[in-house]
Motif scaffolding. Structure first.
Motif, PDB file in Angstrom:
ATOM      1  N   VAL A 163      39.793  33.687  53.534  1.00 23.58           N
ATOM      2  CA  VAL A 163      41.053  34.378  53.259  1.00 23.58           C
ATOM      3  C   VAL A 163      40.890  35.177  51.976  1.00 23.58           C
ATOM      4  CG1 VAL A 163      43.514  34.075  52.820  1.00 23.58           C
ATOM      5  CG2 VAL A 163      42.331  32.598  54.451  1.00 23.58           C
ATOM      6  N   GLY A 164      40.989  36.494  52.116  1.00 21.95           N
ATOM      7  CA  GLY A 164      40.669  37.385  50.999  1.00 21.95           C
ATOM      8  C   GLY A 164      39.224  37.817  51.175  1.00 21.95           C
ATOM      9  N   THR A 165      39.043  39.048  51.660  1.00 21.66           N
ATOM     10  CA  THR A 165      37.680  39.478  52.012  1.00 21.66           C
ATOM     11  C   THR A 165      37.186  40.572  51.067  1.00 21.66           C
ATOM     12  OG1 THR A 165      38.543  41.038  53.619  1.00 21.66           O
ATOM     13  CG2 THR A 165      37.962  38.844  54.443  1.00 21.66           C
TER      14      THR A 165
ATOM     15  N   ALA B 194      45.144  40.218  53.633  1.00 23.20           N
ATOM     16  CA  ALA B 194      46.498  40.765  53.728  1.00 23.20           C
ATOM     17  C   ALA B 194      46.488  42.284  53.872  1.00 23.20           C
ATOM     18  CB  ALA B 194      47.301  40.354  52.499  1.00 23.20           C
ATOM     19  N   ALA B 195      45.467  42.910  53.293  1.00 20.76           N
ATOM     20  CA  ALA B 195      45.417  44.380  53.347  1.00 20.76           C
ATOM     21  C   ALA B 195      44.915  44.820  54.714  1.00 20.76           C
ATOM     22  CB  ALA B 195      44.494  44.903  52.263  1.00 20.76           C
ATOM     23  N   PRO B 196      45.607  45.809  55.325  1.00 18.88           N
ATOM     24  CA  PRO B 196      45.148  46.270  56.630  1.00 18.88           C
ATOM     25  C   PRO B 196      43.727  46.822  56.519  1.00 18.88           C
ATOM     26  CG  PRO B 196      47.035  47.573  55.823  1.00 18.88           C
ATOM     27  CD  PRO B 196      46.744  46.545  54.797  1.00 18.88           C
ATOM     28  N   ASP B 197      42.907  46.571  57.503  1.00 23.52           N
ATOM     29  CA  ASP B 197      41.514  47.064  57.560  1.00 23.52           C
ATOM     30  C   ASP B 197      40.537  46.332  56.651  1.00 23.52           C
ATOM     31  OD1 ASP B 197      42.321  48.922  59.322  1.00 23.52           O
ATOM     32  OD2 ASP B 197      42.249  50.646  57.950  1.00 23.52           O
ATOM     33  N   ALA B 198      41.070  45.525  55.706  1.00 26.93           N
ATOM     34  CA  ALA B 198      40.142  44.904  54.743  1.00 26.93           C
ATOM     35  C   ALA B 198      39.148  43.986  55.452  1.00 26.93           C
ATOM     36  CB  ALA B 198      40.914  44.137  53.675  1.00 26.93           C
ATOM     37  N   GLY B 199      39.627  43.225  56.446  1.00 24.92           N
ATOM     38  CA  GLY B 199      38.738  42.323  57.178  1.00 24.92           C
ATOM     39  C   GLY B 199      37.650  43.104  57.904  1.00 24.92           C
TER      40      GLY B 199
ATOM     41  N   ALA C  30      39.905  33.196  48.776  1.00 28.57           N
ATOM     42  CA  ALA C  30      39.292  34.046  47.729  1.00 28.57           C
ATOM     43  C   ALA C  30      40.188  35.266  47.518  1.00 28.57           C
ATOM     44  CB  ALA C  30      37.882  34.451  48.139  1.00 28.57           C
ATOM     45  N   ILE C  31      41.460  35.003  47.292  1.00 27.91           N
ATOM     46  CA  ILE C  31      42.416  36.110  47.087  1.00 27.91           C
ATOM     47  C   ILE C  31      42.610  36.323  45.589  1.00 27.91           C
ATOM     48  CG2 ILE C  31      43.530  35.680  49.315  1.00 27.91           C
ATOM     49  CD1 ILE C  31      45.904  34.440  47.693  1.00 27.91           C
ATOM     50  N   VAL C  32      43.650  37.045  45.263  1.00 28.14           N
ATOM     51  CA  VAL C  32      43.938  37.388  43.879  1.00 28.14           C
ATOM     52  C   VAL C  32      44.085  36.114  43.010  1.00 28.14           C
ATOM     53  CG1 VAL C  32      46.388  37.566  44.468  1.00 28.14           C
ATOM     54  CG2 VAL C  32      45.533  38.778  42.475  1.00 28.14           C
TER      55      VAL C  32
ATOM     56  N   THR D  92      51.182  29.758  47.558  1.00 29.08           N
ATOM     57  CA  THR D  92      51.964  30.190  48.725  1.00 29.08           C
ATOM     58  C   THR D  92      51.054  30.344  49.951  1.00 29.08           C
ATOM     59  OG1 THR D  92      53.393  31.372  47.217  1.00 29.08           O
ATOM     60  CG2 THR D  92      53.584  31.983  49.548  1.00 29.08           C
ATOM     61  N   VAL D  93      49.927  31.038  49.748  1.00 31.90           N
ATOM     62  CA  VAL D  93      49.029  31.308  50.874  1.00 31.90           C
ATOM     63  C   VAL D  93      48.399  30.005  51.384  1.00 31.90           C
ATOM     64  CG1 VAL D  93      46.872  32.476  51.524  1.00 31.90           C
ATOM     65  CG2 VAL D  93      48.598  33.697  50.184  1.00 31.90           C
ATOM     66  N   LEU D  94      47.981  29.139  50.457  1.00 35.81           N
ATOM     67  CA  LEU D  94      47.351  27.879  50.880  1.00 35.81           C
ATOM     68  C   LEU D  94      48.338  26.973  51.609  1.00 35.81           C
ATOM     69  CD1 LEU D  94      45.033  27.402  47.798  1.00 35.81           C
ATOM     70  CD2 LEU D  94      44.243  27.365  50.181  1.00 35.81           C
TER      71      LEU D  94
HETATM   72  P1  NAI Z   1      38.874  41.225  45.191  1.00 36.27           P
HETATM   73  O1  NAI Z   1      40.003  41.947  44.552  1.00 36.27           O
HETATM   74  O2  NAI Z   1      37.572  41.918  45.382  1.00 36.27           O
HETATM   75  O3  NAI Z   1      39.347  40.685  46.620  1.00 36.27           O
HETATM   76  C1  NAI Z   1      40.544  39.975  46.839  1.00 36.27           C
HETATM   77  C2  NAI Z   1      40.971  40.220  48.257  1.00 36.27           C
HETATM   78  O4  NAI Z   1      42.058  39.361  48.515  1.00 36.27           O
HETATM   79  C3  NAI Z   1      41.435  41.648  48.534  1.00 36.27           C
HETATM   80  O5  NAI Z   1      40.776  42.140  49.674  1.00 36.27           O
HETATM   81  C4  NAI Z   1      42.930  41.501  48.755  1.00 36.27           C
HETATM   82  O6  NAI Z   1      43.422  42.426  49.700  1.00 36.27           O
HETATM   83  C5  NAI Z   1      43.034  40.081  49.268  1.00 36.27           C
HETATM   84  N1  NAI Z   1      44.329  39.470  49.044  1.00 36.27           N
HETATM   85  C6  NAI Z   1      45.099  39.535  47.932  1.00 36.27           C
HETATM   86  N2  NAI Z   1      46.202  38.810  48.105  1.00 36.27           N
HETATM   87  C7  NAI Z   1      46.151  38.281  49.362  1.00 36.27           C
HETATM   88  C8  NAI Z   1      46.980  37.443  50.123  1.00 36.27           C
HETATM   89  N3  NAI Z   1      48.139  37.018  49.624  1.00 36.27           N
HETATM   90  N4  NAI Z   1      46.574  37.088  51.348  1.00 36.27           N
HETATM   91  C9  NAI Z   1      45.411  37.512  51.857  1.00 36.27           C
HETATM   92  N5  NAI Z   1      44.588  38.328  51.193  1.00 36.27           N
HETATM   93  C10 NAI Z   1      44.941  38.699  49.953  1.00 36.27           C
HETATM   94  O7  NAI Z   1      38.708  39.870  44.327  1.00 36.27           O
HETATM   95  P2  NAI Z   1      37.402  38.990  44.144  1.00 36.27           P
HETATM   96  O8  NAI Z   1      36.649  39.489  42.984  1.00 36.27           O
HETATM   97  O9  NAI Z   1      36.722  38.826  45.429  1.00 36.27           O
HETATM   98  O10 NAI Z   1      38.045  37.602  43.667  1.00 36.27           O
HETATM   99  C11 NAI Z   1      38.667  36.729  44.564  1.00 36.27           C
HETATM  100  C12 NAI Z   1      38.804  35.366  43.938  1.00 36.27           C
HETATM  101  O11 NAI Z   1      37.511  34.902  43.547  1.00 36.27           O
HETATM  102  C13 NAI Z   1      39.657  35.298  42.683  1.00 36.27           C
HETATM  103  O12 NAI Z   1      40.315  34.057  42.646  1.00 36.27           O
HETATM  104  C14 NAI Z   1      38.629  35.392  41.570  1.00 36.27           C
HETATM  105  O13 NAI Z   1      39.077  34.831  40.368  1.00 36.27           O
HETATM  106  C15 NAI Z   1      37.499  34.578  42.166  1.00 36.27           C
HETATM  107  N6  NAI Z   1      36.158  34.867  41.635  1.00 36.27           N
HETATM  108  C16 NAI Z   1      35.753  36.152  41.407  1.00 36.27           C
HETATM  109  C17 NAI Z   1      34.483  36.394  40.918  1.00 36.27           C
HETATM  110  C18 NAI Z   1      34.001  37.781  40.678  1.00 36.27           C
HETATM  111  O14 NAI Z   1      32.991  37.952  39.957  1.00 36.27           O
HETATM  112  N7  NAI Z   1      34.622  38.800  41.231  1.00 36.27           N
HETATM  113  C19 NAI Z   1      33.550  35.284  40.635  1.00 36.27           C
HETATM  114  C20 NAI Z   1      34.048  33.994  40.996  1.00 36.27           C
HETATM  115  C21 NAI Z   1      35.325  33.800  41.447  1.00 36.27           C
END
Ligand code: NAI
Length: 510
Positions: A15-17, A40-45, A95-97, A105-107
């Motif tokens: 979840v969160g791609t 959640a974002a269209p096309d992101a998957g 792996a969302i925001v 909420t999502v979990l």
């Molecule tokens: P990202 O911004 O690249 O990706 C997050 C994705 O989650 C986006 O595609 C977004 O559309 C989606 N998203 C946001 N809210 C959503 C929701 N309510 N439901 C479904 N999808 C949703 O972020 P990234 O960098 O991949 O980080 C994700 C998580 O991993 C965060 O918790 C971050 O703290 C953690 N993390 C990030 C690292 C990094 O170096 N980028 C390293 C380790 C952990």
């Protein structure tokens, strides 16, 4: 690379791609699991699926995968049309925001969709696993599963048990990590877990050295690369990770530990972040970037000294006999009297103390006194580091610089501070690591694994302490505490106990 074992989780929801989710999806599919991508974002998957397939195609082009293997892997991936498509998953990775409320909420929503025995994990890097789990009906089946970016290349994952997590869940996640080709380390649910906690010493101490005007960014990077063997200096590293990522981590850990002085962030990075000077990605950080390449200022030239003074070495210098051998090899005229002659360049080599204090305590003429960092074995370092005190004469500084550069080894001259650059940074890293052991955040073995794989340090922090000598590290810290009167340099009891009795830091039985 191909996975023979049946994966312990057969269907994995991501979840969160974004950057992290797609990396985790890739290695989950490589482990043989069916992977369902949801965003959640269209096309992101769909975009994530295409990006993962592209990675595999690249491997096929390099001959590391057959087209058949690529096809087998691609078949493992699917994109969810709605969150309901996560229903068959026995593991869901969130792996969302990075926002507590949104994650909760999502979990909660996912928990209501999947079966009662499914495991849920969060890839959070800074939130408390226990706090996220507080909203769940089955917190025993929830854990932190913290990967690093880029996931397929960073072969370590922290498994974090919240207060209510069932230990068998962590054990299952460790098995799955291995099936994905990763090494799992077990971390207690504490701020920054292992890697982001252990990483506090490197950048923050380097920033402190800059803020004291002891040396500039480039010099500190050079010293830590050449003297201590780091692949990247702290400022190169911060430019690479970007300050919009690294500064908030510094602040978050500091506040989560209720303003513990060890983790105090720097106003330098706060200001640069506010000004948008983030690093490589903005073409301006601690270095400027032209066409993606850092502009590196040239090394200061070695001064030309025609009239080299004789040299006297303090009897209290660390590694004194090694230093005298070195000076002999460099062709110095070495004085052997109880005190230096009127012309002598006076060399001191303290651990933790500043050159000024040493000159005063040893009743040396400060205008002729220069310090050298002898924490590191000279044969093992590519750079020598000298320090002046405010009274050091320019001719004496230049003589020392020219003398120690005679065999072609690089020399950096810095201003006076308690401890030289390497002493300060290494001791801070070791001390924070010792505190991690003291707090039982993880086992010493997992600490070493997490830091070498997650931070790419030349050795684990405890091995680093052993390399430089636990008693030396302790001496640096005790003396720096005296110089600065700052609790930040207070040695961890864990380090003090081992250092005081000359025990290896990797010896952990008590
Ligand atoms: P990202 O911004 O690249 O990706 C997050 C994705 O989650 C986006 O595609 C977004 O559309 C989606 N998203 C946001 N809210 C959503 C929701 N309510 N439901 C479904 N999808 C949703 O972020 P990234 O960098 O991949 O980080 C994700 C998580 O991993 C965060 O918790 C971050 O703290 C953690 N993390 C990030 C690292 C990094 O170096 N980028 C390293 C380790 C952990």
């Amino acid at each position: 690379m191909t996975q023979q074992n049946t994966p312990i989780f057969s269907t994995v929801g991501i979840v969160g791609t974004g950057a992290m989710g797609r990396g985790i999806a890739q290695i989950a599919a490589q482990a043989g699991s069916q992977v369902v991508l949801f965003d959640a974002a269209p096309d992101a998957g769909g975009k994530a699926l295409a990006a993962i397939c592209q990675q595999w195609e690249k491997l096929a082009e390099k001959g590391r995968l057959t087209q058949e293997q690529v096809a087998q892997r691609v078949e493992k991936l699917s994109v969810a049309v709605s969150i309901q498509d996560l229903a068959p998953c026995d593991l869901v990775v969130e792996a969302i925001v990075e926002n507590l409320k949104v994650k909760q909420t999502v979990l909660s929503e996912i928990e209501a969709i999947v079966s009662a025995d499914a495991v849920l994990v969060s890839n959070t890097s800074s939130l408390s696993v226990t706090a996220i789990a507080a909203c769940l009906k089955r917190p025993a089946q929830f854990a932190g599963f913290h990967f690093f970016n880029p996931v397929p290349l960073m072969k370590v994952v922290e498994v974090i048990a919240g207060l209510k997590t069932e230990p068998t869940i962590c054990a299952k996640l460790a098995v799955y990590a291995q099936q994905m080709g990763h090494k799992a380390v077990q971390a207690a649910d504490t701020p920054g877990f292992i890697v982001n906690h252990a990483g506090r010493g490197f950048g923050t101490e380097a920033l402190r050295i800059v803020s004291e005007g002891v040396a500039d960014f480039v010099t500190i990077d050079r010293i830590l690369r050449d003297q201590a063997g780091f692949k990247l200096g702290p400022f190169e590293l911060m430019d690479l990770t970007a300050l919009d990522v690294s500064h908030p981590v510094m602040e978050s850990i500091y506040h989560q530990y209720f303003e513990e002085p060890r983790y105090r962030p720097s106003v330098i990075t706060a200001q640069r972040l506010a000004g948008g000077v983030l690093g490589r990605k903005t073409n301006a950080g601690f270095y400027d970037y032209i066409d993606g390449k850092a502009v590196i200022p040239p090394e200061p030239a070695v001064p030309v000294v025609t009239d080299m003074p004789p040299v006297w070495v303090s009897p209290r210098a660390s590694r004194r006999s090694e230093l005298l051998h070195l000076l002999k090899d460099l062709g110095a005229t070495i004085e052997t009297g109880a005190s230096p002659s009127m012309n002598a360049l006076t060399i001191v080599a303290p651990l933790g103390f500043d050159i000024t204090t040493v000159a005063v305590v040893e009743r040396l003429d400060p205008s002729r006194t220069v310090g050298i960092d002898m924490l590191v074995d000279d044969a093992a370092t590519k750079r020598r580091v000298l320090a002046t005190n405010p009274a050091t004469r320019a001719d004496m500084r230049d003589a020392a610089h020219a003398l120690f550069a005679r065999d072609g080894k690089a020399v950096s001259v810095i201003r006076d501070s308690g401890g030289f650059v390497t002493q300060r940074v290494v001791s801070t890293i070791v001390n924070i690591a010792a505190d991690i052991c003291q707090q039982s955040v993880c086992s010493p073995a997992d600490l070493e694994t997490a830091v070498t794989l997650g931070l790419g340090y030349p050795q684990g922090p405890l091995a680093m302490g052993n390399l430089y000598g636990p008693t030396n590290v302790l001496e640096v810290l005790f003396n720096m505490q005296t110089v600065y009167g700052d609790p930040r340099y207070r040695p961890s009891p864990w380090l003090r106990r081992r250092g005081a009795i000359g025990l290896s830091l990797l010896h952990t039985e008590e």
